[in-house]
Design an enzyme around this catalytic site. Structure first.
Site, PDB file in Angstrom:
ATOM      1  N   ASP A  43      57.462   6.076  27.058  1.00  0.00           N
ATOM      2  CA  ASP A  43      56.516   7.005  26.143  1.00  0.00           C
ATOM      3  C   ASP A  43      57.577   7.862  25.324  1.00  0.00           C
ATOM      4  O   ASP A  43      58.364   8.792  25.700  1.00  0.00           O
ATOM      5  CB  ASP A  43      55.849   7.936  27.061  1.00  0.00           C
ATOM      6  CG  ASP A  43      55.093   8.801  26.012  1.00  0.00           C
ATOM      7  OD1 ASP A  43      54.137   8.205  25.507  1.00  0.00           O
ATOM      8  OD2 ASP A  43      55.393   9.960  25.778  1.00  0.00           O
ATOM      9  N   TYR A  48      60.081  14.056  19.267  1.00  0.00           N
ATOM     10  CA  TYR A  48      61.144  14.342  20.424  1.00  0.00           C
ATOM     11  C   TYR A  48      62.487  14.146  19.885  1.00  0.00           C
ATOM     12  O   TYR A  48      63.494  14.358  20.616  1.00  0.00           O
ATOM     13  CB  TYR A  48      60.868  13.144  21.538  1.00  0.00           C
ATOM     14  CG  TYR A  48      59.545  13.322  22.258  1.00  0.00           C
ATOM     15  CD1 TYR A  48      58.768  14.375  21.885  1.00  0.00           C
ATOM     16  CD2 TYR A  48      59.074  12.424  23.178  1.00  0.00           C
ATOM     17  CE1 TYR A  48      57.610  14.546  22.514  1.00  0.00           C
ATOM     18  CE2 TYR A  48      57.887  12.566  23.574  1.00  0.00           C
ATOM     19  CZ  TYR A  48      56.749  13.443  23.411  1.00  0.00           C
ATOM     20  OH  TYR A  48      55.668  13.405  23.450  1.00  0.00           O
ATOM     21  N   LYS A  77      54.802   7.851  18.812  1.00  0.00           N
ATOM     22  CA  LYS A  77      53.768   8.536  18.217  1.00  0.00           C
ATOM     23  C   LYS A  77      53.969   9.177  16.796  1.00  0.00           C
ATOM     24  O   LYS A  77      55.107   9.346  16.530  1.00  0.00           O
ATOM     25  CB  LYS A  77      53.503   9.895  18.866  1.00  0.00           C
ATOM     26  CG  LYS A  77      53.355   9.422  20.569  1.00  0.00           C
ATOM     27  CD  LYS A  77      52.874  10.717  21.341  1.00  0.00           C
ATOM     28  CE  LYS A  77      53.078  10.557  22.954  1.00  0.00           C
ATOM     29  NZ  LYS A  77      54.444  11.048  23.466  1.00  0.00           N
ATOM     30  N   HIS A 110      49.821  11.639  17.293  1.00  0.00           N
ATOM     31  CA  HIS A 110      50.022  12.532  18.561  1.00  0.00           C
ATOM     32  C   HIS A 110      49.239  13.580  18.568  1.00  0.00           C
ATOM     33  O   HIS A 110      48.777  14.166  19.753  1.00  0.00           O
ATOM     34  CB  HIS A 110      51.398  13.203  17.972  1.00  0.00           C
ATOM     35  CG  HIS A 110      52.260  13.641  19.234  1.00  0.00           C
ATOM     36  ND1 HIS A 110      53.788  13.393  19.251  1.00  0.00           N
ATOM     37  CD2 HIS A 110      52.047  14.359  20.125  1.00  0.00           C
ATOM     38  CE1 HIS A 110      54.144  13.876  20.326  1.00  0.00           C
ATOM     39  NE2 HIS A 110      53.259  14.514  20.936  1.00  0.00           N
TER      40      HIS A 110
HETATM   41  N1  LIG Z   1      51.104  13.616  24.016  1.00  0.00           N
HETATM   42  C1  LIG Z   1      51.513  14.723  24.097  1.00  0.00           C
HETATM   43  O1  LIG Z   1      51.243  15.713  23.349  1.00  0.00           O
HETATM   44  C2  LIG Z   1      52.399  15.037  24.984  1.00  0.00           C
HETATM   45  C3  LIG Z   1      53.019  14.024  25.781  1.00  0.00           C
HETATM   46  N2  LIG Z   1      54.280  14.364  26.738  1.00  0.00           N
HETATM   47  C4  LIG Z   1      54.843  13.075  27.232  1.00  0.00           C
HETATM   48  O2  LIG Z   1      54.740  13.187  28.882  1.00  0.00           O
HETATM   49  C5  LIG Z   1      55.880  13.075  29.411  1.00  0.00           C
HETATM   50  C6  LIG Z   1      55.947  13.791  30.628  1.00  0.00           C
HETATM   51  O3  LIG Z   1      55.808  15.514  30.609  1.00  0.00           O
HETATM   52  P1  LIG Z   1      56.778  16.357  30.668  1.00  0.00           P
HETATM   53  O4  LIG Z   1      56.569  17.332  29.918  1.00  0.00           O
HETATM   54  O5  LIG Z   1      58.209  15.823  30.577  1.00  0.00           O
HETATM   55  O6  LIG Z   1      56.651  16.881  32.247  1.00  0.00           O
HETATM   56  P2  LIG Z   1      56.478  16.258  33.866  1.00  0.00           P
HETATM   57  O7  LIG Z   1      55.113  16.623  34.306  1.00  0.00           O
HETATM   58  O8  LIG Z   1      56.903  14.558  33.938  1.00  0.00           O
HETATM   59  O9  LIG Z   1      57.572  16.875  34.491  1.00  0.00           O
HETATM   60  C7  LIG Z   1      58.937  16.617  34.188  1.00  0.00           C
HETATM   61  C8  LIG Z   1      59.637  17.898  35.248  1.00  0.00           C
HETATM   62  O10 LIG Z   1      59.401  17.359  36.600  1.00  0.00           O
HETATM   63  C9  LIG Z   1      60.722  17.089  37.257  1.00  0.00           C
HETATM   64  N3  LIG Z   1      60.427  16.228  38.276  1.00  0.00           N
HETATM   65  C10 LIG Z   1      60.325  14.857  37.911  1.00  0.00           C
HETATM   66  N4  LIG Z   1      60.309  14.126  38.982  1.00  0.00           N
HETATM   67  C11 LIG Z   1      60.317  14.934  39.930  1.00  0.00           C
HETATM   68  C12 LIG Z   1      60.135  14.813  41.406  1.00  0.00           C
HETATM   69  N5  LIG Z   1      60.137  13.824  42.067  1.00  0.00           N
HETATM   70  N6  LIG Z   1      60.470  16.060  42.247  1.00  0.00           N
HETATM   71  C13 LIG Z   1      60.499  17.181  41.653  1.00  0.00           C
HETATM   72  N7  LIG Z   1      60.571  17.477  40.325  1.00  0.00           N
HETATM   73  C14 LIG Z   1      60.368  16.241  39.438  1.00  0.00           C
HETATM   74  C15 LIG Z   1      61.715  17.122  36.245  1.00  0.00           C
HETATM   75  O11 LIG Z   1      63.011  17.735  36.576  1.00  0.00           O
HETATM   76  P3  LIG Z   1      64.278  16.506  36.689  1.00  0.00           P
HETATM   77  O12 LIG Z   1      64.357  16.060  35.089  1.00  0.00           O
HETATM   78  O13 LIG Z   1      65.269  17.667  37.092  1.00  0.00           O
HETATM   79  O14 LIG Z   1      64.005  15.688  37.815  1.00  0.00           O
HETATM   80  C16 LIG Z   1      61.226  17.808  35.130  1.00  0.00           C
HETATM   81  O15 LIG Z   1      61.555  19.356  35.309  1.00  0.00           O
HETATM   82  C17 LIG Z   1      56.894  13.733  28.280  1.00  0.00           C
HETATM   83  O16 LIG Z   1      58.178  13.407  28.695  1.00  0.00           O
HETATM   84  C18 LIG Z   1      56.348  12.983  27.178  1.00  0.00           C
HETATM   85  O17 LIG Z   1      56.953  11.681  27.101  1.00  0.00           O
HETATM   86  C19 LIG Z   1      54.264  15.336  27.246  1.00  0.00           C
HETATM   87  C20 LIG Z   1      53.625  16.514  26.482  1.00  0.00           C
HETATM   88  C21 LIG Z   1      52.604  16.352  25.535  1.00  0.00           C
HETATM   89  O1  LIG Z   2      54.799  15.719  23.195  1.00  0.00           O
HETATM   90  C1  LIG Z   2      54.912  16.929  23.183  1.00  0.00           C
HETATM   91  C2  LIG Z   2      55.754  17.589  24.230  1.00  0.00           C
HETATM   92  O2  LIG Z   2      55.515  18.701  24.379  1.00  0.00           O
HETATM   93  C3  LIG Z   2      55.468  19.686  23.309  1.00  0.00           C
HETATM   94  C4  LIG Z   2      54.960  21.006  23.695  1.00  0.00           C
HETATM   95  O3  LIG Z   2      55.700  21.460  24.567  1.00  0.00           O
HETATM   96  C5  LIG Z   2      54.043  19.416  22.556  1.00  0.00           C
HETATM   97  O4  LIG Z   2      53.897  19.918  21.415  1.00  0.00           O
HETATM   98  C6  LIG Z   2      54.127  17.786  22.080  1.00  0.00           C
HETATM   99  O5  LIG Z   2      52.765  17.348  21.891  1.00  0.00           O
END
Ligand SMILES: NC(=O)C1=CN([C@@H]2O[C@H](COP(=O)(O)OP(=O)(O)OC[C@H]3O[C@@H](n4cnc5c(N)ncnc54)[C@H](OP(=O)(O)O)[C@@H]3O)[C@@H](O)[C@H]2O)C=CC1
Ligand SMILES: O=C1CO[C@H](CO)[C@@H](O)[C@@H]1O
Length: 313
Positions: A43, A48, A77, A110
């Site tokens: 993703d 990003y 996105k 997005h």
């Molecule tokens: N469409 C949108 O608007 C959005 C899309 N996204 C997408 O969704 C993805 C996922 O969301 P994200 O915000 O990254 O958050 P997540 O919910 O995936 O959480 C990531 C966190 O979890 C920790 N983590 C991962 N695996 C474990 C585990 N097994 N045990 C404990 N902790 C763990 C990571 O730490 P560590 O790295 O230290 O393991 C990091 O701190 C994003 O990366 C992005 O691609 C996100 C937000 C908005």
């Molecule tokens: O993909 C995303 C990652 O997180 C951001 C916020 O912290 C969002 O704005 C965005 O949509």
């Protein structure tokens, strides 16, 4: 890896790999490691700022024979500053160039709301000076063209509410294949998931682990379920980690998810969720944590005409 079928016949792996917040060397490393341990769905997003690094990692892994392009499912996105119809195709072409790909498997809008082209990517102040009023239907038409040109296999939306989805479905020639929304036990989105299922739209859940890194014990963000005492106590019963328990719970909602980790052992852990089942009592407990609490609430922009979170779902 299990897949879900999209409304155009393509298949999306149920667990993908998130890439938000990794730049400068890290994005390249984690994408390569994720491929090595079995991830095939990634993703990405223009927002990003790491598509070039990711593109280099994908290319290396294709060149060294670890994977073929066809084995991968790459999502990216369109960011909010580029909703006008003239910008969409050039943006996708730019993004493809960065990702070193001929096509993406899925191109998402997005957010439903746009910003002016020359505004900040994340304007700090709310208010009309940064907003554009381009209708997401217009953006969608340009995204449909991306499919016709073979640059995107599927197109979809992210952070759309039910009214916006209905309006889009009434106008679309190509139906959105996916709606990517925040899903974790604090916001399990059961109603929106059902609404989308009824309309053959697959849900991808973002922030599935509740973005633990951003939680500092403050009340600004809901407490991630990974830190919940009853969930921690479940670990012994299932011989699984809290993250694996949460991931299993989310997959059982019938959705795809995109957890992110920078640590190889956790990347492996987050895929190892298919050899156990949660008991009803534990599912009920996880259900009880739902309070519609968002990490990505984006409330700065609540006065935008197309802000999605001013209605329940
Ligand atoms: N469409 C949108 O608007 C959005 C899309 N996204 C997408 O969704 C993805 C996922 O969301 P994200 O915000 O990254 O958050 P997540 O919910 O995936 O959480 C990531 C966190 O979890 C920790 N983590 C991962 N695996 C474990 C585990 N097994 N045990 C404990 N902790 C763990 C990571 O730490 P560590 O790295 O230290 O393991 C990091 O701190 C994003 O990366 C992005 O691609 C996100 C937000 C908005
Ligand atoms: O993909 C995303 C990652 O997180 C951001 C916020 O912290 C969002 O704005 C965005 O949509």
């Amino acid at each position: 890896m299990k897949t879900l079928k999209l409304n155009n016949g393509h298949e999306i792996p149920v667990i993908g790999f998130g890439t938000f917040k990794s730049t400068e060397g890290e994005a390249n490393r984690i994408v390569k490691e994720a491929i090595d341990v079995g991830y095939r769905h990634f993703d990405c997003a223009y927002f990003y700022g790491n598509e070039q690094e990711i593109g280099a990692a994908l290319t290396d892994k294709i060149k060294d024979g670890t994977v073929k392009r066809d084995d991968l499912f790459i999502t990216t996105k369109l960011w909010n500053n580029f909703h006008d119809k003239e910008s969409v195709l050039p943006m996708l072409r730019n993004q493809l160039k960065s990702l070193q790909l001929e096509y993406v498997d899925l191109y998402l809008m997005h957010w439903p709301f746009g910003f002016k082209k020359d505004a900040d990517m994340f304007p700090s102040a709310s208010g009309s000076s940064a907003y554009s009023d381009v209708d997401y239907l217009e953006t969608w038409k340009a995204m449909e063209e991306c499919v016709r040109l073979g640059l995107a296999r599927s197109i979809g939306i992210s952070n759309f509410n039910t009214e916006q989805i209905t309006r889009l479905l009434n106008a679309a020639q190509i139906k959105p294949a996916v709606n990517q929304i925040e899903v974790n036990p604090n916001i399990n989105q059961k109603k929106l998931i059902q609404f989308c299922k009824d309309r053959e739209i697959v849900i991808t859940g973002y922030c599935p682990l509740g973005r633990v890194y951003a939680y500092e014990g403050s009340s600004a963000m809901p407490k991630p379920t990974l830190l919940d005492e009853r969930v921690l106590a479940m670990r012994e019963k299932y011989n699984k980690s809290a993250a694996q328990i949460v991931i299993r719970y989310l997959l059982d909602l019938g959705i795809t998810i995109i957890p992110k980790s920078t640590r190889k052992e956790r990347m492996i852990e987050n895929l190892d969720v298919f050899d156990f089942e949660l008991e009803k009592v534990d599912v009920e407990y996880l259900d009880s944590l739902d309070r519609n609490a968002r990490i990505c609430g984006f409330i700065n922009f609540k006065d935008h005409k197309y802000f999605p979170f001013n209605i329940e779902y």
